[in-house]
Design an enzyme around this catalytic site. Structure first.
Site, PDB file in Angstrom:
ATOM      1  N   GLU A  64       8.230 -17.153  -4.176  1.00 35.75           N
ATOM      2  CA  GLU A  64       8.313 -15.858  -4.882  1.00 35.75           C
ATOM      3  C   GLU A  64       9.768 -15.367  -4.893  1.00 35.75           C
ATOM      4  O   GLU A  64      10.298 -14.932  -5.916  1.00 35.75           O
ATOM      5  CB  GLU A  64       7.406 -14.834  -4.185  1.00 35.75           C
ATOM      6  CG  GLU A  64       7.555 -13.434  -4.751  1.00 35.75           C
ATOM      7  CD  GLU A  64       6.429 -12.465  -4.383  1.00 35.75           C
ATOM      8  OE1 GLU A  64       5.531 -12.857  -3.625  1.00 35.75           O
ATOM      9  OE2 GLU A  64       6.464 -11.325  -4.870  1.00 35.75           O
ATOM     10  N   GLU A  66       0.867  -1.193   0.000  1.00 39.07           N
ATOM     11  CA  GLU A  66       0.000   0.000   0.000  1.00 39.07           C
ATOM     12  C   GLU A  66       0.894   1.230   0.000  1.00 39.07           C
ATOM     13  O   GLU A  66       2.082   1.125   0.339  1.00 39.07           O
ATOM     14  CB  GLU A  66      -0.850   0.002   1.275  1.00 39.07           C
ATOM     15  CG  GLU A  66      -1.717  -1.236   1.373  1.00 39.07           C
ATOM     16  CD  GLU A  66      -2.608  -1.252   2.613  1.00 39.07           C
ATOM     17  OE1 GLU A  66      -2.428  -0.385   3.511  1.00 39.07           O
ATOM     18  OE2 GLU A  66      -3.474  -2.143   2.668  1.00 39.07           O
ATOM     19  N   GLN A 119      44.271  -6.796 -20.437  1.00 33.74           N
ATOM     20  CA  GLN A 119      44.204  -7.664 -19.264  1.00 33.74           C
ATOM     21  C   GLN A 119      43.189  -7.165 -18.232  1.00 33.74           C
ATOM     22  O   GLN A 119      42.504  -7.956 -17.580  1.00 33.74           O
ATOM     23  CB  GLN A 119      45.592  -7.804 -18.618  1.00 33.74           C
ATOM     24  CG  GLN A 119      45.609  -8.963 -17.645  1.00 33.74           C
ATOM     25  CD  GLN A 119      46.913  -9.090 -16.907  1.00 33.74           C
ATOM     26  OE1 GLN A 119      47.464  -8.093 -16.416  1.00 33.74           O
ATOM     27  NE2 GLN A 119      47.432 -10.289 -16.826  1.00 33.74           N
ATOM     28  N   GLY A 135      10.094  -8.414  -1.176  1.00 34.23           N
ATOM     29  CA  GLY A 135      10.823  -8.182   0.069  1.00 34.23           C
ATOM     30  C   GLY A 135      12.167  -7.583  -0.266  1.00 34.23           C
ATOM     31  O   GLY A 135      12.933  -8.173  -1.044  1.00 34.23           O
TER      32      GLY A 135
HETATM   33  C1  FAD Z   1       8.002  -2.820 -10.166  1.00 34.57           C
HETATM   34  C2  FAD Z   1       7.424  -3.243  -8.850  1.00 34.57           C
HETATM   35  C3  FAD Z   1       6.513  -4.290  -8.816  1.00 34.57           C
HETATM   36  C4  FAD Z   1       5.938  -4.664  -7.609  1.00 34.57           C
HETATM   37  N1  FAD Z   1       4.969  -5.638  -7.596  1.00 34.57           N
HETATM   38  C5  FAD Z   1       4.258  -5.865  -6.473  1.00 34.57           C
HETATM   39  C6  FAD Z   1       3.125  -6.731  -6.459  1.00 34.57           C
HETATM   40  O1  FAD Z   1       2.790  -7.349  -7.479  1.00 34.57           O
HETATM   41  N2  FAD Z   1       2.427  -6.868  -5.318  1.00 34.57           N
HETATM   42  C7  FAD Z   1       2.755  -6.216  -4.165  1.00 34.57           C
HETATM   43  O2  FAD Z   1       2.074  -6.371  -3.179  1.00 34.57           O
HETATM   44  N3  FAD Z   1       3.839  -5.391  -4.128  1.00 34.57           N
HETATM   45  C8  FAD Z   1       4.579  -5.191  -5.246  1.00 34.57           C
HETATM   46  N4  FAD Z   1       5.668  -4.339  -5.228  1.00 34.57           N
HETATM   47  C9  FAD Z   1       5.995  -3.661  -3.989  1.00 34.57           C
HETATM   48  C10 FAD Z   1       7.282  -4.107  -3.338  1.00 34.57           C
HETATM   49  O3  FAD Z   1       7.156  -5.400  -2.837  1.00 34.57           O
HETATM   50  C11 FAD Z   1       7.617  -3.057  -2.273  1.00 34.57           C
HETATM   51  O4  FAD Z   1       8.002  -1.876  -2.961  1.00 34.57           O
HETATM   52  C12 FAD Z   1       8.718  -3.511  -1.330  1.00 34.57           C
HETATM   53  O5  FAD Z   1       8.278  -4.561  -0.519  1.00 34.57           O
HETATM   54  C13 FAD Z   1       9.225  -2.372  -0.454  1.00 34.57           C
HETATM   55  O6  FAD Z   1       8.175  -1.682   0.149  1.00 34.57           O
HETATM   56  P1  FAD Z   1       8.137  -0.075   0.054  1.00 34.57           P
HETATM   57  O7  FAD Z   1       8.266   0.298  -1.372  1.00 34.57           O
HETATM   58  O8  FAD Z   1       6.943   0.391   0.796  1.00 34.57           O
HETATM   59  O9  FAD Z   1       9.442   0.396   0.792  1.00 34.57           O
HETATM   60  P2  FAD Z   1       9.602   0.641   2.384  1.00 34.57           P
HETATM   61  O10 FAD Z   1       9.089  -0.521   3.136  1.00 34.57           O
HETATM   62  O11 FAD Z   1       9.065   1.979   2.702  1.00 34.57           O
HETATM   63  O12 FAD Z   1      11.185   0.687   2.504  1.00 34.57           O
HETATM   64  C14 FAD Z   1      11.980   1.817   2.178  1.00 34.57           C
HETATM   65  C15 FAD Z   1      13.427   1.464   2.498  1.00 34.57           C
HETATM   66  O13 FAD Z   1      13.541   1.223   3.911  1.00 34.57           O
HETATM   67  C16 FAD Z   1      14.099  -0.060   4.112  1.00 34.57           C
HETATM   68  N5  FAD Z   1      13.519  -0.640   5.333  1.00 34.57           N
HETATM   69  C17 FAD Z   1      12.199  -0.741   5.671  1.00 34.57           C
HETATM   70  N6  FAD Z   1      12.074  -1.377   6.836  1.00 34.57           N
HETATM   71  C18 FAD Z   1      13.326  -1.687   7.265  1.00 34.57           C
HETATM   72  C19 FAD Z   1      13.858  -2.354   8.415  1.00 34.57           C
HETATM   73  N7  FAD Z   1      13.072  -2.875   9.339  1.00 34.57           N
HETATM   74  N8  FAD Z   1      15.204  -2.485   8.506  1.00 34.57           N
HETATM   75  C20 FAD Z   1      16.023  -1.994   7.548  1.00 34.57           C
HETATM   76  N9  FAD Z   1      15.570  -1.356   6.437  1.00 34.57           N
HETATM   77  C21 FAD Z   1      14.244  -1.220   6.298  1.00 34.57           C
HETATM   78  C22 FAD Z   1      13.724  -0.867   2.893  1.00 34.57           C
HETATM   79  O14 FAD Z   1      14.565  -1.991   2.728  1.00 34.57           O
HETATM   80  C23 FAD Z   1      13.893   0.185   1.811  1.00 34.57           C
HETATM   81  O15 FAD Z   1      15.233   0.280   1.459  1.00 34.57           O
HETATM   82  C24 FAD Z   1       6.305  -3.998  -6.421  1.00 34.57           C
HETATM   83  C25 FAD Z   1       7.256  -2.973  -6.462  1.00 34.57           C
HETATM   84  C26 FAD Z   1       7.802  -2.595  -7.646  1.00 34.57           C
HETATM   85  C27 FAD Z   1       8.783  -1.463  -7.638  1.00 34.57           C
END
Ligand code: FAD
Length: 381
Positions: free
Chosen positions: A244, A127, A281, A366
């Site tokens: 996945e 979300e 090289q 993830g």
């Molecule tokens: C092209 C694309 C396709 C996707 N397809 C799907 C789909 O089909 N279905 C679906 O549900 N989702 C989908 N996603 C979503 C994707 O799984 C999420 O973007 C991802 O899980 C990260 O969530 P976020 O973007 O909210 O980042 P956030 O959770 O906000 O994270 C931001 C940053 O903070 C870091 N972070 C967060 N929490 C911690 C912690 N506890 N410790 C250390 N670092 C942390 C993260 O690693 C990241 O670097 C897709 C995303 C993309 C870009």
């Protein structure tokens, strides 16, 4: 070196699938990238030829094929281009939820059409306010007679534009403590009242992949569409996320192998200072390093595939494979572009698109930071 899980029939299947892709995908892929979508007609052809969800039980129209066939399909799709990731997601990520947690009636209704391509699937967890922190999603599903009334928004959903069936993670008990116990999975169908799709999102890469936002405003989802039991959704997700992540690791490994091969060909034919670039090289050492890392990735991912096929618990290993292989593929992409010189930055060279496509593998399914969190948890620190 051929992986031990591949037998003669898998090699024959690969040859047939490659032939199919040479006709139906390779010549059209650049056009799909420009148009920003894979046409449904391609999905239908995949279905007609038995390349969608071949693992599904024969009684629902599948071929009862083992996971090695899925590996072959994912590898061959990745060789065409990373935007075909949505097909692997349908085959090996979403449809398995229906097969594992669906009732007999749900399986009979949906699985045969997942196999033919009449139904394209998606999974909606993320979300705008919750990605990694999946337990804190805010989309709600409130039971009202024979329906769940769903409210909320999902984003970044792969196959979001095409999808006919979407497995949506929602809170059926927003007060649950801990919060993950309040999550359930609902299957939302295409013409559900109150369900709309947003725009197709513009991305850095995966240009032909239809990634979209989804909106639920008092969406009326039949209670019949609950997958498995209420409150068990988070556990189902944690179980299915293993395959996945494996699929993402397989695709990234394949992408690294493709990028290496493109680069090797390029440096062997490009000349500078009176000799082939491959004769310097420093270039040879860089290719030697890339080849080593790629071989390490292949050995490891093949082992995780074998363990997965043997039904072993792979949580730690798949998290390792997912982060290490996707980071390795990103390093390979950067090196590969550099070794192409200015041509690598030009869209007409495949490495340009591959360089754009690879970083997301470290983010979706993830993030790599979350993978390390999972591994660290097993280290008894
Ligand atoms: C092209 C694309 C396709 C996707 N397809 C799907 C789909 O089909 N279905 C679906 O549900 N989702 C989908 N996603 C979503 C994707 O799984 C999420 O973007 C991802 O899980 C990260 O969530 P976020 O973007 O909210 O980042 P956030 O959770 O906000 O994270 C931001 C940053 O903070 C870091 N972070 C967060 N929490 C911690 C912690 N506890 N410790 C250390 N670092 C942390 C993260 O690693 C990241 O670097 C897709 C995303 C993309 C870009």
């Amino acid at each position: 070196m051929t992986a031990r899980y591949l037998r003669e029939e898998h090699h024959m299947f690969r040859a047939a699938f490659r032939k199919f892709l040479e006709k139906e995908a390779y010549p059209h892929y650049n056009d799909w990238e420009k148009r920003g979508i894979i046409p449904r007609s391609f999905w239908a052809k995949m279905g007609e030829n038995g390349f969608l969800c071949p693992w599904v039980d024969e009684k629902y129209g599948g071929l009862n094929a083992d996971f090695a066939y899925s590996v072959v399909i994912n590898e061959e799709l990745e060789k065409v281009g990373s935007s075909l990731v949505g097909i692997g997601l349908h085959n090996d990520i979403v449809t398995p939820y229906i097969a594992s947690y669906g009732t007999e009636e749900q399986k009979q209704k949906w699985l045969p059409k997942c196999v033919t391509g009449e139904l394209i699937t998606a999974i909606a967890m993320t979300e705008p306010g919750a990605g990694s922190d999946l337990a804190n999603i805010s989309t709600t599903a409130v039971k009202d007679g024979d329906y769940y009334i769903v409210n909320g928004q999902k984003t970044f959903i792969t196959n979001g534009i095409h999808a006919d069936l979407i497995v949506v993670a929602c809170k059926t008990d927003p007060q649950a403590k801990p919060p993950h116990r309040g999550i359930s999975l609902l299957v939302v169908e295409r013409d559900t009242p109150g369900f709309t799709r947003g725009r197709k999102l513009e991305k850095v890469g995966l240009h032909a992949q239809d990634t979209a936002e989804l909106f639920f405003q008092d969406a009326k989802v039949p209670a019949y569409n609950l997958l498995g039991e209420e409150g068990k959704g988070f556990y189902y997700l944690m179980e299915k996320l293993q395959q996945e992540r494996l699929v993402v690791a397989i695709a990234a490994q394949t992408a690294a192998e493709v990028m290496f091969s493109l680069t090797k060909q390029y440096v062997k034919q490009r000349t500078a200072f009176g000799k082939r670039v491959s004769e310097f090289q420093t270039v040879q050492f860089r290719l030697a390093e890339m080849a080593t890392e790629i071989a390490l990735g292949r050995t490891f991912v093949d082992r995780v595939i074998e363990e997965h096929m043997a039904g072993k618990q792979i949580v730690t290993e798949v998290s390792m494979a997912k982060w290490w292989i996707t980071e390795m593929a990103k390093r390979v992409a950067a090196e590969a572009m550099q070794l192409h010189g200015g041509y690598g930055y030009m869209e007409e060279y495949e490495i340009a698109r591959r360089y754009r496509d690879i970083p997301v593998s470290a983010i979706y399914a993830g993030t790599n930071e979350m993978m390390k969190t999972i591994i660290a948890r097993q280290l008894d620190l």
